[in-house]
Structures are given as structure tokens and as C-alpha cells.
Motif scaffolding. Structure first.
Motif, PDB file in Angstrom:
ATOM      1  N   GLY A 185       0.798  -1.219   0.000  1.00 38.52           N
ATOM      2  CA  GLY A 185       0.000   0.000   0.000  1.00 38.52           C
ATOM      3  C   GLY A 185       0.829   1.266   0.000  1.00 38.52           C
ATOM      4  O   GLY A 185       0.289   2.353  -0.215  1.00 38.52           O
ATOM      5  N   VAL A 186       2.151   1.156   0.221  1.00 36.74           N
ATOM      6  CA  VAL A 186       3.012   2.337   0.148  1.00 36.74           C
ATOM      7  C   VAL A 186       3.309   2.630  -1.324  1.00 36.74           C
ATOM      8  O   VAL A 186       3.654   1.731  -2.094  1.00 36.74           O
ATOM      9  CB  VAL A 186       4.335   2.112   0.916  1.00 36.74           C
ATOM     10  CG1 VAL A 186       5.237   3.343   0.793  1.00 36.74           C
ATOM     11  CG2 VAL A 186       4.054   1.797   2.375  1.00 36.74           C
ATOM     12  N   LYS A 187       3.149   3.892  -1.723  1.00 39.67           N
ATOM     13  CA  LYS A 187       3.404   4.284  -3.106  1.00 39.67           C
ATOM     14  C   LYS A 187       4.885   4.644  -3.255  1.00 39.67           C
ATOM     15  O   LYS A 187       5.323   5.711  -2.820  1.00 39.67           O
ATOM     16  CB  LYS A 187       2.521   5.471  -3.480  1.00 39.67           C
ATOM     17  CG  LYS A 187       1.032   5.151  -3.382  1.00 39.67           C
ATOM     18  CD  LYS A 187       0.172   6.400  -3.584  1.00 39.67           C
ATOM     19  CE  LYS A 187      -1.296   6.080  -3.389  1.00 39.67           C
ATOM     20  NZ  LYS A 187      -2.150   7.303  -3.475  1.00 39.67           N
ATOM     21  N   LEU A 188       5.641   3.747  -3.846  1.00 47.82           N
ATOM     22  CA  LEU A 188       7.099   3.871  -3.903  1.00 47.82           C
ATOM     23  C   LEU A 188       7.552   4.587  -5.174  1.00 47.82           C
ATOM     24  O   LEU A 188       7.098   4.283  -6.274  1.00 47.82           O
ATOM     25  CB  LEU A 188       7.737   2.488  -3.832  1.00 47.82           C
ATOM     26  CG  LEU A 188       7.437   1.695  -2.546  1.00 47.82           C
ATOM     27  CD1 LEU A 188       7.926   0.263  -2.680  1.00 47.82           C
ATOM     28  CD2 LEU A 188       8.095   2.372  -1.350  1.00 47.82           C
ATOM     29  N   SER A 189       8.495   5.509  -4.986  1.00 47.32           N
ATOM     30  CA  SER A 189       9.083   6.224  -6.116  1.00 47.32           C
ATOM     31  C   SER A 189      10.391   5.594  -6.551  1.00 47.32           C
ATOM     32  O   SER A 189      10.784   5.692  -7.720  1.00 47.32           O
ATOM     33  CB  SER A 189       9.345   7.681  -5.732  1.00 47.32           C
ATOM     34  OG  SER A 189       8.174   8.316  -5.286  1.00 47.32           O
ATOM     35  N   ALA A 190      11.107   4.960  -5.613  1.00 45.10           N
ATOM     36  CA  ALA A 190      12.391   4.318  -5.903  1.00 45.10           C
ATOM     37  C   ALA A 190      12.657   3.291  -4.814  1.00 45.10           C
ATOM     38  O   ALA A 190      12.175   3.418  -3.684  1.00 45.10           O
ATOM     39  CB  ALA A 190      13.527   5.340  -5.957  1.00 45.10           C
ATOM     40  N   LEU A 221       6.346  -4.980  -4.887  1.00 41.32           N
ATOM     41  CA  LEU A 221       5.896  -3.697  -4.343  1.00 41.32           C
ATOM     42  C   LEU A 221       6.254  -2.492  -5.204  1.00 41.32           C
ATOM     43  O   LEU A 221       5.484  -1.540  -5.278  1.00 41.32           O
ATOM     44  CB  LEU A 221       6.457  -3.514  -2.927  1.00 41.32           C
ATOM     45  CG  LEU A 221       6.032  -4.578  -1.909  1.00 41.32           C
ATOM     46  CD1 LEU A 221       6.604  -4.259  -0.537  1.00 41.32           C
ATOM     47  CD2 LEU A 221       4.517  -4.682  -1.832  1.00 41.32           C
ATOM     48  N   ALA A 222       7.428  -2.488  -5.813  1.00 38.06           N
ATOM     49  CA  ALA A 222       7.831  -1.341  -6.634  1.00 38.06           C
ATOM     50  C   ALA A 222       7.039  -1.345  -7.938  1.00 38.06           C
ATOM     51  O   ALA A 222       6.889  -2.388  -8.575  1.00 38.06           O
ATOM     52  CB  ALA A 222       9.322  -1.398  -6.930  1.00 38.06           C
ATOM     53  N   PRO A 223       6.530  -0.189  -8.359  1.00 38.79           N
ATOM     54  CA  PRO A 223       5.794  -0.137  -9.633  1.00 38.79           C
ATOM     55  C   PRO A 223       6.735  -0.331 -10.819  1.00 38.79           C
ATOM     56  O   PRO A 223       7.924  -0.006 -10.740  1.00 38.79           O
ATOM     57  CB  PRO A 223       5.184   1.273  -9.636  1.00 38.79           C
ATOM     58  CG  PRO A 223       6.081   2.073  -8.753  1.00 38.79           C
ATOM     59  CD  PRO A 223       6.580   1.124  -7.696  1.00 38.79           C
ATOM     60  N   GLN A 224       6.219  -0.878 -11.891  1.00 36.48           N
ATOM     61  CA  GLN A 224       7.040  -1.087 -13.083  1.00 36.48           C
ATOM     62  C   GLN A 224       7.654   0.221 -13.540  1.00 36.48           C
ATOM     63  O   GLN A 224       7.002   1.262 -13.541  1.00 36.48           O
ATOM     64  CB  GLN A 224       6.198  -1.693 -14.205  1.00 36.48           C
ATOM     65  CG  GLN A 224       5.969  -3.178 -14.057  1.00 36.48           C
ATOM     66  CD  GLN A 224       5.865  -3.883 -15.406  1.00 36.48           C
ATOM     67  OE1 GLN A 224       5.685  -3.243 -16.451  1.00 36.48           O
ATOM     68  NE2 GLN A 224       5.974  -5.196 -15.396  1.00 36.48           N
ATOM     69  N   GLY A 225       8.927   0.151 -13.908  1.00 38.60           N
ATOM     70  CA  GLY A 225       9.637   1.326 -14.382  1.00 38.60           C
ATOM     71  C   GLY A 225      10.273   2.156 -13.297  1.00 38.60           C
ATOM     72  O   GLY A 225      11.037   3.090 -13.588  1.00 38.60           O
ATOM     73  N   ALA A 226      10.014   1.842 -12.025  1.00 36.84           N
ATOM     74  CA  ALA A 226      10.608   2.614 -10.927  1.00 36.84           C
ATOM     75  C   ALA A 226      12.110   2.365 -10.863  1.00 36.84           C
ATOM     76  O   ALA A 226      12.579   1.259 -11.139  1.00 36.84           O
ATOM     77  CB  ALA A 226       9.964   2.228  -9.598  1.00 36.84           C
ATOM     78  N   PRO A 227      12.901   3.376 -10.486  1.00 36.38           N
ATOM     79  CA  PRO A 227      14.340   3.176 -10.337  1.00 36.38           C
ATOM     80  C   PRO A 227      14.641   2.188  -9.206  1.00 36.38           C
ATOM     81  O   PRO A 227      14.057   2.274  -8.126  1.00 36.38           O
ATOM     82  CB  PRO A 227      14.874   4.573 -10.000  1.00 36.38           C
ATOM     83  CG  PRO A 227      13.786   5.512 -10.399  1.00 36.38           C
ATOM     84  CD  PRO A 227      12.504   4.776 -10.243  1.00 36.38           C
ATOM     85  N   ALA A 228      15.545   1.255  -9.474  1.00 36.46           N
ATOM     86  CA  ALA A 228      16.017   0.302  -8.464  1.00 36.46           C
ATOM     87  C   ALA A 228      17.523   0.437  -8.363  1.00 36.46           C
ATOM     88  O   ALA A 228      18.248   0.091  -9.300  1.00 36.46           O
ATOM     89  CB  ALA A 228      15.632  -1.124  -8.840  1.00 36.46           C
ATOM     90  N   ILE A 229      17.986   0.979  -7.244  1.00 36.30           N
ATOM     91  CA  ILE A 229      19.421   1.213  -7.032  1.00 36.30           C
ATOM     92  C   ILE A 229      19.980   0.013  -6.275  1.00 36.30           C
ATOM     93  O   ILE A 229      19.556  -0.277  -5.154  1.00 36.30           O
ATOM     94  CB  ILE A 229      19.666   2.506  -6.231  1.00 36.30           C
ATOM     95  CG1 ILE A 229      18.833   3.655  -6.807  1.00 36.30           C
ATOM     96  CG2 ILE A 229      21.146   2.835  -6.212  1.00 36.30           C
ATOM     97  CD1 ILE A 229      19.071   3.944  -8.257  1.00 36.30           C
ATOM     98  N   ILE A 307      19.788  11.149  -7.238  1.00 35.09           N
ATOM     99  CA  ILE A 307      19.798  11.414  -8.683  1.00 35.09           C
ATOM    100  C   ILE A 307      18.568  10.779  -9.342  1.00 35.09           C
ATOM    101  O   ILE A 307      17.901  11.391 -10.182  1.00 35.09           O
ATOM    102  CB  ILE A 307      21.102  10.888  -9.313  1.00 35.09           C
ATOM    103  CG1 ILE A 307      22.301  11.710  -8.815  1.00 35.09           C
ATOM    104  CG2 ILE A 307      21.028  10.932 -10.842  1.00 35.09           C
ATOM    105  CD1 ILE A 307      23.648  11.085  -9.112  1.00 35.09           C
ATOM    106  N   ALA A 308      18.254   9.550  -8.930  1.00 39.65           N
ATOM    107  CA  ALA A 308      17.124   8.828  -9.523  1.00 39.65           C
ATOM    108  C   ALA A 308      15.786   9.491  -9.221  1.00 39.65           C
ATOM    109  O   ALA A 308      14.817   9.296  -9.952  1.00 39.65           O
ATOM    110  CB  ALA A 308      17.108   7.387  -9.020  1.00 39.65           C
ATOM    111  N   THR A 309      15.743  10.277  -8.144  1.00 42.80           N
ATOM    112  CA  THR A 309      14.488  10.957  -7.771  1.00 42.80           C
ATOM    113  C   THR A 309      14.530  12.435  -8.127  1.00 42.80           C
ATOM    114  O   THR A 309      13.828  13.243  -7.517  1.00 42.80           O
ATOM    115  CB  THR A 309      14.199  10.767  -6.275  1.00 42.80           C
ATOM    116  OG1 THR A 309      15.357  11.150  -5.504  1.00 42.80           O
ATOM    117  CG2 THR A 309      13.848   9.322  -5.970  1.00 42.80           C
ATOM    118  N   GLY A 310      15.350  12.780  -9.103  1.00 41.28           N
ATOM    119  CA  GLY A 310      15.292  14.125  -9.663  1.00 41.28           C
ATOM    120  C   GLY A 310      16.466  15.027  -9.398  1.00 41.28           C
ATOM    121  O   GLY A 310      16.496  16.163  -9.891  1.00 41.28           O
ATOM    122  N   GLY A 311      17.465  14.585  -8.640  1.00 41.32           N
ATOM    123  CA  GLY A 311      18.609  15.442  -8.335  1.00 41.32           C
ATOM    124  C   GLY A 311      19.592  15.531  -9.492  1.00 41.32           C
ATOM    125  O   GLY A 311      19.775  14.570 -10.244  1.00 41.32           O
TER     126      GLY A 311
END
Length: 484
Positions: A185-190, A221-229, A307-311
Motif C-alpha cells: 500500500g506504500v506508493k514507492l518512487s524508488a 511492491l515497486a511499480p514497473q519502471g521505478a528506479p532500483a538502485i 539522482i534517480a528521484t530528480g537530483g
């Protein structure tokens, strides 16, 4: 909110759209009028045994396994009560920071999350962390009892942070939390993976189960296309990277073997290190004001997440020079009058202790002293292994008590000493620290390992105040007073 809005339509009982739900919990003691009670089956207890108490307290409905008896309450039957509880909590408390990065792995989660928070803050965002150290940042700190809190507490915290203006959250994802569906249920960005070494084998039967729990973050849990470091310096990292690719994630590898943000060189200095990093085709050099190679790896992962989240790449890497250390993670607690440095660290696994001591060696001109023990009621197989690591990599070892919990302290120390038979044994942790401090010379370093940020010791039913950093400082102050 109506029950029909909280649960999957196929599992909703008749009349669900007319049943008002005021709260959700898996603890019958927390039930109030109108609550949805989740009858979770745990390792020791069957949640269904507590349904009568929940009903008496005012529960309006229950979440139960299929085929459960009729308890006289509207029942939502679901094959995974924990997952359904998490999804219901997410719907009841829908607020979340707009950017949430979740990190898993055995070691490095807390430091990496805090370094990411600092990098985001330097970039101008409102930030927080959630994990072993509780909720840090936002409007106020909030201590937590678990690295990944229960689903209800987690979603309440997320909503509170969002309402407080936090836009960027770095959160730790423990194997327990992932296996028990607390993050559903957590909306993950990365998402990110640090490493995987022996830990929590009192809960996981083997490495494959431990790995599978952590893999849920990437393939479920991670949505498709999300950055995975992912740190790919080890076998488990390489396996996780492949699993993440198969799940359709945007895999970005880091470390000495990384392709997205690669460590080219580390030059250790007495109180910092100079990193040379490569991002795509460009090299960057930066002074990192932290000691130890594992700190460099944590900082690099944090930079990759930022960087993956916009930096911006150059800006983010340049900001590494402004990072500050994390409480109880290679924390430089104090120095003796002779200049010997004393560090406090949370390392409590064989691999964590190995990385800690190896990281400290290039920064130490003379001898490394080590004071450590092992926790009770936890995986006993790692105790002798930790002793072996200490005996091999430190010059002087003192084995002491950690958190014995319900076990006999002498038995735990005996197990550690099997791996370090020539180590000293001083059960009293305060006495062990003072003994080591009193013998430090110029060029030495002392590391007090195992408890890190913790401010207590647990002996049986008693929890005693104890802070390694404070004890180290008191020991040095006693030395200075003795010289007056």
C-alpha cells in the motif's frame, strides 16, 4: 469510511457498503467502536482467539482467513490477512509524501536513508526518514518499536508526515516488514538494495527465505519502471539486480562493480576520504567527511537515489562533502588526550563487524581495539563467527555483554570466545569500555560495536539505561580528571 471502500470487492461481506469503519488494528487491545479487527495468525498466537475480545470492545467487522468460524460479526475472508490489513490501512490513511524511497538489505539501511535525507535537504526539499532510528525530520521525531512499523502505524506515520509538509521520505524496509506485508500500500518512487549477509536467522530459516523476503520490494511492491538502485559488489546484489530487471524496474547499479555510479578510487585520510566516482562517462572527485569504505558505499547509494528521484548529478555528488555522520554508525564519539579515536557502531553481524574493522584499518596508524558482544534470543550461530572476525581483524579484543535478554550472559560470551579464545572477557560493558580506553595510546583506535544508537541494555525483564557514546566520553573524562 465504509467497509466496502476498505477491502477488495470480492472479499466484502453482504452489507459492506453500509458498515462504517472508524479504525483498523490487529491488536484487540486497541479496538474501539466501529473498528475493523484483523485476526492475524502469528508465530505464537492465532488472531482469531482474540476476536471475542475485539467484539466486546466494539469491533464492527473482522478480517479473517477463509473458512473461519462464524464469530457473529461481518467477516472479510481473505487468503492473506496481513496484506489486506495493509491495504485497508493505506485506504483509511491515504496521505503519503509525494516521493518515497525504500531501502532494504542487511547492513547500511539507516546510514543510507539518513544520507539520502541530507542530500534531499541540501537540494531544498522537506524531508524525513523512517526506520531503525524512528521517524526523523519533519515536524518532530517519533521513536518506533520496529525498523518497519506495523501497517497501521506505518500508514498513520506517512499521513502525518505528508500533512506536516514532508515531500521526500527515505524509509528502511526490513525483511520482517516485507515478509509480513507491512509495506503493501506504500506508493514507492524508488527502491534500493544494499547487501545481504547473515542476520535474523532466528526468524528466517535460511538465506533463500531471507533473500525472498527482501526481493518482494522489487518484484511485488515497486511499480514497473521505478528506479532500483542496487549494490552489485556481491552475489546477492547481482541476483537482486536480475530479479529487478525481470520485474520491469529501471535498474541502476552502484559500487566498485557498478555501472550507473561506480567507485573508481578511495583515498583514506585520518578523518575523511577522497572519492573518485564515475557517472556514465564523467568522473567526479569529492571529499567525503566520513571514515570507512562502507560509509563511502552508503553515501554513493544515497547519491544514486537522490539522482534517480530528480537530483542533478554534479550537484548531488558535490553535496556529498556536506554529509554528517549518523548516530551510532561509525560515530566518532570522542578522542583521548593522546589523540586515540573512539568510534561507536551498530555492527552486530559477522559481515557488519568485518566491514567495520576493515574500514577502520586504513585510518589507524597503530592498534585497533574492539569491545563487543552478542545479543541474546537471536541467531546463536553468528556468535562464534563474530569472535573469529574480531580475533582476525582487531589487535586487542574485549568480549562483553550486549543485550543478553532472557539468556545467561556468560553463555553468550562463551560462544563468542570460541572464535576469539585469546580475547579478554569483561562482562560488565561499562568496565570493558573503561578498561580499553585506559590503555589506548597515540595512533590507536577503539571501536565499541553492537549497540550503536541504542541507549539501553536488556537483562531478562530489566531494561537498563546504557549509551556507548556517553560511556566512552565518561571514560575519557575520567582519564583527564585522573591526570589533573
Amino acid at each position: 469510511m465504509k467497509l466496502g471502500d476498505l477491502v477488495a470487492p470480492e472479499s466484502a461481506p453482504d452489507g459492506a457498503d453500509s458498515i462504517e469503519i472508524t479504525g483498523v488494528t490487529e491488536d484487540s487491545r486497541d479496538v474501539r467502536n466501529g473498528f475493523l479487527f484483523a485476526a492475524v495468525q502469528g508465530l505464537k498466537h492465532d488472531g482469531r482467539d482474540f476476536i471475542p475480545a475485539a467484539k466486546e470492545a466494539g469491533a464492527a467487522a473482522i478480517l479473517v482467513d477463509p473458512g473461519s468460524p462464524d464469530f457473529g460479526l461481518p467477516a472479510v475472508e481473505t487468503p492473506n490477512v496481513r496484506a489486506a490489513l495493509s491495504r485497508a490501512a493505506a485506504r483509511l490513511y491515504p496521505g503519503q509524501p509525494e516521493t518515497v524511497a525504500a531501502l532494504t538489505g542487511t547492513n547500511g539501511k539507516s546510514s543510507t536513508a539518513e544520507f539520502l535525507r541530507q542530500l534531499w535537504t541540501l537540494a531544498g526539499h522537506e524531508t524525513a526518514t523512517l526506520g531503525t532510528l524512528g521517524v526523523q525530520g519533519g515536524k518532530a521525531a517519533d521513536p518506533l518499536s520496529h525498523t518497519t512499523p506495523g501497517a497501521v502505524k506505518l500508514h498513520q506515520s506517512l499521513q502525518k508526515l505528508e500533512q506536516g509538509g514532508v515531500t521526500h521520505l527515505a524509509m528502511e524496509a526490513s525483511s520482517h516488514g516485507l515478509k509480513q506485508h507491512r509495506l503493501d500500500g506504500v506508493k514507492l518512487s524508488a527502491v534500493a538494495f544494499t547487501n545481504l549477509t547473515q542476520d535474523h536467522f532466528d526468524y528466517h530459516p535460511n538465506f533463500e527465505d531471507y533473500y525472498a523476503a527482501k526481493r518482494r520490494l522489487f518484484d511485488e511492491l515497486a511499480p514497473q519502471g521505478a528506479p532500483a538502485i542496487i549494490n552489485v559488489d556481491g552475489e546477492w546484489g547481482r541476483r537482486m539486480a536480475e530479479a529487478a530487471r525481470q520485474a520491469g524496474l529501471d535498474v541502476r547499479t552502484i559500487g566498485w562493480s557498478g555501472e550507473s555510479l561506480k567507485i573508481e578510487e578511495i583515498q583514506p585520510k585520518p578523518d575523511h576520504q577522497i572519492l573518485t566516482l564515475r557517472h556514465e562517462h564523467d568522473d567526479y572527485k569529492v571529499n567525503l567527511p566520513l571514515v570507512g569504505e562502507f560509509q563511502a558505499l552508503n553515501a554513493v547509494m544515497a547519491a544514486a537515489l537522490a539522482i534517480a528521484t530528480g537530483g542533478g548529478v554534479a550537484e548531488t555528488i558535490a553535496n556529498l562533502k556536506d554529509l554528517t555522520g549518523v548516530r551510532g554508525r561509525m560515530e566518532n564519539a570522542v578522542a583521548t588526550p593522546e589523540g586515540a579515536q573512539i568510534f561507536v557502531d551498530y555492527a552486530h553481524t559477522p559481515d557488519g563487524l568485518d566491514k567495520l574493522l576493515r574500514a577502520l584499518r586504513p585510518h589507524t596508524r597503530r592498534h585497533i581495539w574492539l569491545v563487543f558482544g552478542a545479543g541474546g534470543d537471536r541467531d546463536p550461530s553468528k556468535r562464534e563467527k563474530m569472535g573469529l572476525v574480531g580475533a582476525r581483524l582487531a589487535d586487542h579484543v574485549i568480549v562483553t555483554d550486549d543485550n543478553p535478554r532472557s539468556e545467561v550472559p556468560e553463555t553468550i560470551r562463551e560462544a563468542v570466545l570460541k572464535g576469539a579464545p585469546r580475547a579478554e572477557e569483561i562482562g560488565d560493558r561499562r568496565e570493558a569500555i573503561r578498561s580499553a580506553v585506559s590503555r589506548l595510546q597515540e595512533g590507536d583506535a577503539l571501536v565499541i560495536a553492537g549497540k550503536g544508537h541504542e541507549t539501553y541494555q536488556i537483562y531478562g525483564p530489566d531494561t537498563r539505561s546504557f549509551d556507548d557514546v556517553e560511556e566512552a566520553r565518561a571514560a575519557v573524562a575520567a582519564l583527564e580528571h585522573a591526570d589533573d
